[in-house]
Design a protein around this motif. Structure first.
Motif, PDB file in Angstrom:
ATOM      1  N   UNK A 331      43.364  40.245  39.440  1.00  0.00           N
ATOM      2  CA  UNK A 331      44.728  39.906  39.840  1.00  0.00           C
ATOM      3  C   UNK A 331      44.874  38.413  40.114  1.00  0.00           C
ATOM      4  N   UNK A 332      43.865  37.837  40.720  1.00  0.00           N
ATOM      5  CA  UNK A 332      43.899  36.407  41.009  1.00  0.00           C
ATOM      6  C   UNK A 332      43.864  35.589  39.713  1.00  0.00           C
ATOM      7  N   UNK A 333      43.071  36.030  38.761  1.00  0.00           N
ATOM      8  CA  UNK A 333      42.918  35.301  37.501  1.00  0.00           C
ATOM      9  C   UNK A 333      44.221  35.243  36.725  1.00  0.00           C
ATOM     10  N   UNK A 334      44.984  36.325  36.759  1.00  0.00           N
ATOM     11  CA  UNK A 334      46.202  36.393  35.945  1.00  0.00           C
ATOM     12  C   UNK A 334      47.476  36.300  36.794  1.00  0.00           C
ATOM     13  N   UNK A 335      47.360  35.781  38.003  1.00  0.00           N
ATOM     14  CA  UNK A 335      48.525  35.541  38.864  1.00  0.00           C
ATOM     15  C   UNK A 335      49.363  36.802  39.063  1.00  0.00           C
ATOM     16  N   UNK A 336      48.686  37.920  39.233  1.00  0.00           N
ATOM     17  CA  UNK A 336      49.359  39.203  39.473  1.00  0.00           C
ATOM     18  C   UNK A 336      49.571  39.356  40.977  1.00  0.00           C
ATOM     19  N   UNK A 337      50.666  38.791  41.478  1.00  0.00           N
ATOM     20  CA  UNK A 337      50.863  38.646  42.919  1.00  0.00           C
ATOM     21  C   UNK A 337      50.944  39.984  43.648  1.00  0.00           C
ATOM     22  N   UNK A 338      51.686  40.939  43.095  1.00  0.00           N
ATOM     23  CA  UNK A 338      51.843  42.232  43.767  1.00  0.00           C
ATOM     24  C   UNK A 338      50.506  42.956  43.867  1.00  0.00           C
ATOM     25  N   UNK A 339      49.771  42.987  42.780  1.00  0.00           N
ATOM     26  CA  UNK A 339      48.475  43.657  42.756  1.00  0.00           C
ATOM     27  C   UNK A 339      47.492  42.957  43.689  1.00  0.00           C
ATOM     28  N   UNK A 340      47.510  41.643  43.697  1.00  0.00           N
ATOM     29  CA  UNK A 340      46.608  40.883  44.554  1.00  0.00           C
ATOM     30  C   UNK A 340      46.880  41.177  46.026  1.00  0.00           C
ATOM     31  N   UNK A 341      48.134  41.218  46.394  1.00  0.00           N
ATOM     32  CA  UNK A 341      48.499  41.492  47.783  1.00  0.00           C
ATOM     33  C   UNK A 341      48.012  42.860  48.236  1.00  0.00           C
ATOM     34  N   UNK A 342      48.171  43.863  47.370  1.00  0.00           N
ATOM     35  CA  UNK A 342      47.717  45.216  47.709  1.00  0.00           C
ATOM     36  C   UNK A 342      46.195  45.252  47.833  1.00  0.00           C
ATOM     37  N   UNK A 343      45.491  44.558  46.944  1.00  0.00           N
ATOM     38  CA  UNK A 343      44.024  44.521  47.001  1.00  0.00           C
ATOM     39  C   UNK A 343      43.537  43.854  48.287  1.00  0.00           C
ATOM     40  N   UNK A 344      44.174  42.753  48.666  1.00  0.00           N
ATOM     41  CA  UNK A 344      43.790  42.059  49.896  1.00  0.00           C
ATOM     42  C   UNK A 344      44.023  42.952  51.112  1.00  0.00           C
ATOM     43  N   UNK A 345      45.152  43.623  51.151  1.00  0.00           N
ATOM     44  CA  UNK A 345      45.455  44.489  52.281  1.00  0.00           C
ATOM     45  C   UNK A 345      44.479  45.658  52.341  1.00  0.00           C
ATOM     46  N   UNK A 368      34.666  32.535  45.222  1.00  0.00           N
ATOM     47  CA  UNK A 368      34.492  32.184  46.647  1.00  0.00           C
ATOM     48  C   UNK A 368      35.806  31.856  47.342  1.00  0.00           C
ATOM     49  N   UNK A 369      36.780  31.318  46.629  1.00  0.00           N
ATOM     50  CA  UNK A 369      38.042  30.969  47.272  1.00  0.00           C
ATOM     51  C   UNK A 369      38.814  32.203  47.751  1.00  0.00           C
ATOM     52  N   UNK A 370      38.549  33.341  47.127  1.00  0.00           N
ATOM     53  CA  UNK A 370      39.230  34.556  47.558  1.00  0.00           C
ATOM     54  C   UNK A 370      38.746  35.015  48.932  1.00  0.00           C
ATOM     55  N   UNK A 371      37.541  34.550  49.337  1.00  0.00           N
ATOM     56  CA  UNK A 371      37.048  34.916  50.660  1.00  0.00           C
ATOM     57  C   UNK A 371      37.994  34.418  51.748  1.00  0.00           C
ATOM     58  N   UNK A 372      38.455  33.178  51.608  1.00  0.00           N
ATOM     59  CA  UNK A 372      39.365  32.611  52.606  1.00  0.00           C
ATOM     60  C   UNK A 372      40.659  33.416  52.683  1.00  0.00           C
ATOM     61  N   UNK A 373      41.172  33.793  51.524  1.00  0.00           N
ATOM     62  CA  UNK A 373      42.401  34.579  51.520  1.00  0.00           C
ATOM     63  C   UNK A 373      42.193  35.937  52.169  1.00  0.00           C
ATOM     64  N   UNK A 374      41.028  36.546  51.904  1.00  0.00           N
ATOM     65  CA  UNK A 374      40.747  37.844  52.504  1.00  0.00           C
ATOM     66  C   UNK A 374      40.614  37.720  54.018  1.00  0.00           C
ATOM     67  N   UNK A 375      40.002  36.622  54.477  1.00  0.00           N
ATOM     68  CA  UNK A 375      39.861  36.401  55.911  1.00  0.00           C
ATOM     69  C   UNK A 375      41.223  36.256  56.586  1.00  0.00           C
ATOM     70  N   UNK A 376      42.140  35.558  55.928  1.00  0.00           N
ATOM     71  CA  UNK A 376      43.478  35.407  56.489  1.00  0.00           C
ATOM     72  C   UNK A 376      44.177  36.768  56.565  1.00  0.00           C
ATOM     73  N   UNK A 377      43.949  37.604  55.553  1.00  0.00           N
ATOM     74  CA  UNK A 377      44.538  38.939  55.577  1.00  0.00           C
ATOM     75  C   UNK A 377      43.946  39.773  56.700  1.00  0.00           C
ATOM     76  N   UNK A 378      42.611  39.635  56.913  1.00  0.00           N
ATOM     77  CA  UNK A 378      41.959  40.337  58.015  1.00  0.00           C
ATOM     78  C   UNK A 378      42.569  39.897  59.340  1.00  0.00           C
TER      79      UNK A 378
END
Length: 442
Positions: A331-345, A368-378
């Motif tokens: 989702x991150x690779x192809x800018x799939x915002x809705x899917x990415x948000x659901x995956x993070x949550x 590795x950059x997705x780790x920061x985003x996941x931490x913010x979601x946590x």
């Protein structure tokens, strides 16, 4: 005097006429219409043999679906719902899954025969007269169905069960009543068929003015149609290509994917091929090789946001503990915002289990950059939890797997932003993967 009498009589006649006309013009009509709003849902149960033994009264639930403004779900009980039957029967019920009182409805449950005979097992309200009228569901959680839907021994020896899989169709007809003043005379306007007309234009190749060569296959299309649907095609045709250039070679896409892309552009729908969109969770590291993922990449390349959302919807159904990290990276690779948000949550709400998956290791090594985003979601989940939200505290999840005498990781905060969060990430990873207390020094 005589003349006056005639005049008075004339006035009386006029008054009578006026009164009669007034009565006629005040006539109105209305009609009470009671009908059903119908909808269907197909529920596929894979791994039937593994579901057996879960216990009497325990069920597998379908996704909720909406009919008549209410949400519904199918409940399948592999060991039956009635303790007195000693698991001799499977039970199937339809449940009201949203708020509602005294919802009146008709139901139909069909167990599909998966042999060529097609002798389905059908329980239906629709094809018979009901003495007491439609069934009434009093409140959320009310159900209609059969405790003794099918004898389990007979089911397991029948063609209803194939490849350890059952298929159930459910139709719900919600009863609605209305006063209709406008439909005494109606003209039915059919649904738009512009998609089928454009689809025929694609299939017949009539008037085509461009040819795409993809993996050895040739596809005829129309520049104006493509440009109208895709800004990427518009830019390519009218700003970059020569006017008489009608051959394009596509090297980064498979023919079946490009065919599905054209199908969407002309018909505004996904190509109808269940095999192409089947879940492939057993090949998680190669989830980017699934058809839905490849079509998502094509939608991103050619700037087709509606097609992207359709692909995201397909991939979303495959999210699980084992797959979520791979789908998040996709989702991150192809800018799939809705899917990415659901995956993070989903990852934040199931952090400890996700961290123990192979996909999490893939995420750390490749994204590795997705780790920061996941931490913010946590962190967001923690705030929701502290505010009496519905999300379970991630620290509560994590503490389930560590010793009670050392939970100093709970004391760490998010005050110092991402850098602080990264240190916490390391502590969490060590605590899960190395079986030591998160507060213990290495």
């Amino acid at each position: 005097m005589h003349s006056n009498n005639n005049s008075e009589g004339s006035r009386n006649n006029n008054n009578n006429t006026t009164t009669t006309m007034s009565i006629l013009s005040s006539r109105t009509s209305s009609r009470s219409v009671t009908e059903t709003v119908n909808g269907s849902h197909k529920f596929v149960i894979k791994g039937y043999s593994l579901a057996k033994g879960m216990g009497v009264g325990k069920h597998i639930a379908s996704e909720t679906f909406t009919v008549g403004g209410y949400q519904w779900a199918i409940y399948f009980y592999p060991d039956g719902k009635n303790p007195e039957d000693n698991s001799a029967y499977v039970s199937v019920f339809i449940a009201l899954a949203s708020e509602g009182t005294d919802v009146r409805a008709l139901f139909e449950l069909t167990l599909l025969d998966q042999s060529p005979n097609g002798k389905h097992k059908v329980h239906s309200h629709f094809d018979r007269s009901l003495e007491s009228g439609p069934y009434t569901l009093k409140y959320r959680g009310s159900m209609w169905g059969y405790k003794r839907f099918f004898k389990r021994a007979q089911l397991e020896a029948s063609s209803f069960l194939k490849d350890d899989c059952l298929k159930i169709n459910c139709t719900v007809g919600v009863v609605v009543s209305s006063i209709d003043c406008s439909k005494l005379n109606t003209i039915h306007v059919p649904e738009s068929d512009i998609g089928s007309h454009f689809g025929m234009l694609l299939e017949n190749e009539e008037g085509s003015d461009i040819i795409f060569s993809v993996g050895g296959e040739r596809f005829h299309a129309h520049k104006l149609v493509l440009a109208a649907r895709s800004t990427a095609f518009e830019n390519e045709f009218f700003n970059k290509m020569e006017e008489d250039d009608c051959d394009v070679v596509v090297t980064d896409m498979e023919p079946k994917v490009f065919k599905a892309l054209l199908h969407f552009i002309y018909r505004d729908a996904l190509i109808e091929d269940e095999e192409l969109f089947m879940s492939r969770s057993s090949f998680l590291p190669s989830i980017s090789e699934t058809f839905a993922a490849k079509l998502l990449a094509a939608a991103e390349k050619y700037d087709l946001p509606r097609l992207k959302l359709m692909c995201e919807s397909v991939l979303c159904k495959d999210i699980s503990i084992d797959s979520v990290a791979y789908i998040l990276a996709l989702a991150d690779r192809y800018n799939a915002a809705e899917l990415k948000s659901i995956c993070l949550q989903f990852s934040a709400e199931n952090l400890v289990a996700v961290m123990q998956s192979d996909g999490f290791e893939y995420l750390k090594e490749n994204c590795p950059l997705l780790q920061s985003e996941l931490l913010k979601t946590v962190a967001g989940c923690e705030e929701e939890f502290s505010g009496e939200g519905k999300c379970r505290s991630v620290w509560a999840q994590f503490s389930d797997g560590v010793e009670d005498n050392d939970r100093s990781v709970r004391q760490q905060t998010w005050e110092n932003g991402v850098e602080r969060g990264q240190n916490l990430w390391v502590n969490l990873s060590d605590g899960v993967n190395n079986d030591r207390s998160p507060g213990q020094e290495a």
